[in-house]
Design a protein around this motif. Structure first.
Motif, mmCIF file in Angstrom:
data_model
loop_
_atom_site.group_PDB
_atom_site.id
_atom_site.type_symbol
_atom_site.label_atom_id
_atom_site.label_comp_id
_atom_site.label_asym_id
_atom_site.label_seq_id
_atom_site.Cartn_x
_atom_site.Cartn_y
_atom_site.Cartn_z
ATOM 1 N N ALA A 126 -7.990 -1.073 -3.296
ATOM 2 C CA ALA A 126 -7.221 0.163 -3.474
ATOM 3 C C ALA A 126 -5.823 -0.069 -2.906
ATOM 4 C CB ALA A 126 -7.905 1.319 -2.760
ATOM 5 N N ARG A 127 -4.821 0.524 -3.545
ATOM 6 C CA ARG A 127 -3.455 0.304 -3.092
ATOM 7 C C ARG A 127 -2.683 1.606 -2.864
ATOM 8 N NH1 ARG A 127 -5.273 -3.498 -1.536
ATOM 9 N NH2 ARG A 127 -4.749 -5.675 -1.912
ATOM 10 N N GLN A 128 -3.405 2.716 -2.795
ATOM 11 C CA GLN A 128 -2.794 3.975 -2.367
ATOM 12 C C GLN A 128 -3.756 4.670 -1.418
ATOM 13 O OE1 GLN A 128 -0.524 6.820 -4.999
ATOM 14 N NE2 GLN A 128 -2.221 8.193 -4.505
ATOM 15 N N ALA A 129 -3.237 5.142 -0.281
ATOM 16 C CA ALA A 129 -4.051 5.870 0.695
ATOM 17 C C ALA A 129 -3.556 7.300 0.783
ATOM 18 C CB ALA A 129 -3.953 5.200 2.065
ATOM 19 N N GLU A 130 -4.465 8.253 0.587
ATOM 20 C CA GLU A 130 -4.127 9.665 0.678
ATOM 21 C C GLU A 130 -4.528 10.148 2.061
ATOM 22 O OE1 GLU A 130 -5.145 11.959 -2.747
ATOM 23 O OE2 GLU A 130 -4.460 10.377 -4.126
ATOM 24 N N VAL A 131 -3.543 10.570 2.844
ATOM 25 C CA VAL A 131 -3.726 10.807 4.269
ATOM 26 C C VAL A 131 -2.970 12.059 4.699
ATOM 27 C CG1 VAL A 131 -4.107 8.373 4.863
ATOM 28 C CG2 VAL A 131 -1.764 9.251 4.695
ATOM 29 N N VAL A 183 0.859 -1.187 0.000
ATOM 30 C CA VAL A 183 0.000 0.000 0.000
ATOM 31 C C VAL A 183 0.895 1.237 0.000
ATOM 32 C CG1 VAL A 183 -1.735 1.327 1.274
ATOM 33 C CG2 VAL A 183 -1.860 -1.172 1.216
ATOM 34 N N TYR A 184 0.701 2.097 -0.978
ATOM 35 C CA TYR A 184 1.493 3.318 -1.087
ATOM 36 C C TYR A 184 0.840 4.434 -0.254
ATOM 37 C CZ TYR A 184 3.792 0.816 -4.840
ATOM 38 O OH TYR A 184 4.487 -0.130 -5.551
ATOM 39 N N ILE A 185 1.675 5.145 0.482
ATOM 40 C CA ILE A 185 1.186 6.220 1.348
ATOM 41 C C ILE A 185 1.460 7.571 0.673
ATOM 42 C CG2 ILE A 185 1.343 7.325 3.599
ATOM 43 C CD1 ILE A 185 0.037 4.533 3.603
ATOM 44 N N PHE A 186 0.370 8.250 0.360
ATOM 45 C CA PHE A 186 0.387 9.557 -0.299
ATOM 46 C C PHE A 186 0.025 10.582 0.777
ATOM 47 C CE2 PHE A 186 -1.664 13.072 -2.369
ATOM 48 C CZ PHE A 186 -1.283 13.133 -3.699
ATOM 49 N N ASP A 187 0.988 11.390 1.171
ATOM 50 C CA ASP A 187 0.733 12.354 2.249
ATOM 51 C C ASP A 187 0.408 13.733 1.675
ATOM 52 O OD1 ASP A 187 1.791 14.611 4.174
ATOM 53 O OD2 ASP A 187 1.264 12.882 5.410
ATOM 54 N N THR A 188 -0.728 14.276 2.091
ATOM 55 C CA THR A 188 -1.162 15.585 1.605
ATOM 56 C C THR A 188 -1.257 16.616 2.737
ATOM 57 O OG1 THR A 188 -2.837 16.747 0.270
ATOM 58 C CG2 THR A 188 -3.604 14.937 1.678
ATOM 59 N N THR A 189 -0.453 16.415 3.789
ATOM 60 C CA THR A 189 -0.416 17.373 4.893
ATOM 61 C C THR A 189 -0.058 18.768 4.406
ATOM 62 O OG1 THR A 189 0.264 15.620 6.426
ATOM 63 C CG2 THR A 189 0.651 17.894 7.128
ATOM 64 N N LEU A 190 0.876 18.857 3.464
ATOM 65 C CA LEU A 190 1.359 20.154 2.999
ATOM 66 C C LEU A 190 0.407 20.824 2.022
ATOM 67 C CD1 LEU A 190 5.107 19.191 2.507
ATOM 68 C CD2 LEU A 190 4.151 20.642 4.303
ATOM 69 N N THR A 209 3.308 -1.371 4.260
ATOM 70 C CA THR A 209 3.653 -0.040 3.750
ATOM 71 C C THR A 209 5.159 0.154 3.905
ATOM 72 O OG1 THR A 209 3.489 1.163 5.855
ATOM 73 C CG2 THR A 209 1.430 0.802 4.625
ATOM 74 N N GLY A 210 5.645 1.253 3.399
ATOM 75 C CA GLY A 210 7.068 1.565 3.554
ATOM 76 C C GLY A 210 7.332 2.508 4.718
ATOM 77 N N ILE A 211 6.347 2.680 5.606
ATOM 78 C CA ILE A 211 6.461 3.631 6.706
ATOM 79 C C ILE A 211 7.352 3.101 7.828
ATOM 80 C CG2 ILE A 211 5.186 4.822 8.532
ATOM 81 C CD1 ILE A 211 4.742 6.043 5.798
#
Length: 518
Positions: free
Chosen positions: A222-227, A5-12, A259-261
């Protein structure tokens, strides 16, 4: 199907649209570096077409980040796509993220477009973006309220035009977990070329279901989570990165996904965000809150003493939350400070290091013990603040049950030194009144809060204030062992941010941030 699962970070980007979460460029770059250290796969750095300031900050992030992909958000129009590409093209791994609304209510009332027009705009935008950057993500805004058959047509067209990632957002937090999972399954099964793209989800938390919906969608394929860190974002926020990641981690037996976290960087990342935006992590916040690993009930305490797993499904260490260590004191040297700052992920110039070193020395003269959190607060205040139009030089206050609260201040106002004393109903009110008269402004105080950075009677107080003036708001923050001084600094910081917003508007940099989110 991949188990990654790819982690897409949209904090910025989405996170910064949260009221009171505005960051300056240096703060964004610092947080982007921490996100990379955390191990996120994609960092959505901003909306470059919104303003020159957004464009510049996205460009700096793109140049600073080496391992994670850097995405720029844009509407499905050529000028926005050009701006996004211009800002991210120097990134090691650039991504263009373009979106258009697909629900009937959005198409009719917001876009004024028909279904055929939206379908054509999708094809044109994705094809154009793919001609600039091979890594294109397409989002169908308000997908959870879109007609499924039409949504499938749009998704198929976007993949055919070159989109490698397809985002199916729950833009207004309307979906329910089972329903949302079924939508993802429907698209995977009915979009002919679905195997050519990774499906992503971006869930808002209006009904408190952001994380639940995200996990339901991941379970469905789904394999990407936008968080975002701590779930910050528009309105009630987004799915929280730490909750999604730890759910997948703790319940690996159920999801069978990874994940890669680096989970040990979760708490440091959330703490850094908290310090940057001046909003403390709520004590009952899942995963990272102060009470997340606290046990008061006698039954719980007894179980914990016998076996921690009776009442803890994860450990504080697993998210990087351990007791604060003393890291520096008045007898420590520059090398020790630099080593600790490097360990924390800060990259300071020699001039900045000297500035922080002196500030830490001054703090060490006032406090018995200096903690990691204290050092980070000093760095954020000394290095990452915006240029000052207003600066505190001297403050003296008097209060008590037999005295009229009085404050005397000397400030630098637009390069000129001024001093004044004034009264108030309390010491803080007296300080704020005096500052208002010195800078000749009269903002409305919307919020005032104090939080101890660490434990102990000599702990630094972190003060956050929110001001409103001329229909604009700003949040200021500052820390100091003296709460009165911290309050003055925070108030002045908010005034500086208001002045910066006014300057940006005068230069035609209206941000238009209200319509930037899938």
């Amino acid at each position: 199907m991949s188990n990654r699962v790819y982690i897409f970070d949209t904090t910025l980007r989405d996170g910064e649209q949260s009221p009171g979460a505005t960051m300056n460029t240096r703060e964004k770059v610092r947080l982007a570096r921490q996100l990379e250290r955390l191990g996120v796969d994609i960092i959505e750095a901003g909306f470059p077409a919104a303003s020159q300031g957004d464009f510049d900050s996205v460009s700096e992030i793109a140049a600073s980040v080496k391992n994670a992909e850097v995405a720029g958000l844009c509407r499905s129009v050529k000028k926005d796509i050009d701006a996004a590409w211009g800002a991210i093209k120097e990134a090691a791994k650039p991504r263009i993220h373009t979106f258009i609304a697909t629900s009937d209510i959005h198409m009719k009332y917001k876009l004024g477009k028909s279904r055929d027009q939206v379908l054509e705009m999708t094809r044109d935008a994705v094809a154009y973006a793919a001609g600039l950057c091979p890594n294109v993500e397409f989002s169908a805004e308000d997908a959870s309220r879109s007609e499924p058959q039409f949504l499938a047509k749009v998704v198929e067209a976007a993949i055919a035009a070159g989109a490698k990632t397809i985002n199916i957002p729950d833009t207004v937090g309307y979906a329910q977990p089972y329903e949302y999972g079924e939508l993802i399954r429907f698209l995977l099964d009915n979009v002919e070329n679905s195997h050519k793209a990774i499906f992503s989800v971006h869930c808002h938390n209006d009904l408190g279901l952001g994380v639940a919906n995200t996990l339901a969608a991941i379970k469905a394929g789904a394999r990407q989570a936008e968080v975002t860190l701590s779930g910050i974002g528009e309105r009630a926020g987004n799915a929280a990165l730490e909750e999604v990641v730890m759910a997948l981690n703790v319940r690996a037996d159920y999801y069978g996904l990874e994940t890669g976290i680096d989970t040990a960087q979760i708490y440091p990342s959330c703490r850094l965000l908290s310090m940057i935006i001046g909003q403390p992590i709520p004590p009952y916040k899942a995963i990272t809150g102060a009470n997340a690993f606290a046990h008061e009930s006698g039954i719980h305490q007894d179980g914990m003493l016998k076996n921690r797993q009776t009442y803890e499904i994860m450990t504080p260490d697993s998210i990087g939350k351990s007791s604060s260590d003393i890291v520096i004191g008045k007898h420590s040297g520059r090398h020790a400070l630099k080593s600790k700052l490097d360990e924390l992920g800060y990259r300071l110039t020699e001039e900045q290091l000297s500035q922080v070193f002196q500030a830490v020395k001054n703090l060490a003269d006032k406090k018995k013990q200096v903690f990691i959190e204290d050092v980070e607060a000093v760095v954020l205040e000394e290095v990452y603040r915006i240029p000052d139009k207003f600066k505190l030089i001297y403050l003296s206050s008097m209060s008590g049950n037999m005295a009229i609260p009085t404050a005397a201040l000397k400030m630098e106002v637009m390069g000129e030194e001024k001093q004044l004393s004034d009264f108030g109903v309390g010491p803080i009110d007296a300080v704020f009144n005096t500052i208002d008269h010195l800078v000749e402004r009269s903002p409305k105080l919307m919020r005032y809060s104090v939080n101890a950075i660490t434990g102990g009677a000599d702990a630094q107080g972190e003060v956050t204030v929110k001001l409103e003036e001329n229909s604009m708001t700003s949040v200021g923050r500052a820390s100091d062992p003296d709460i009165i001084v911290a309050s003055a600094k925070a108030y002045i910081n908010a005034l500086n941010r208001l002045a910066k917003k006014e300057s940006d508007l005068e230069e035609g940099r209206a941000d238009g941030s209200g319509d930037h989110a899938p």
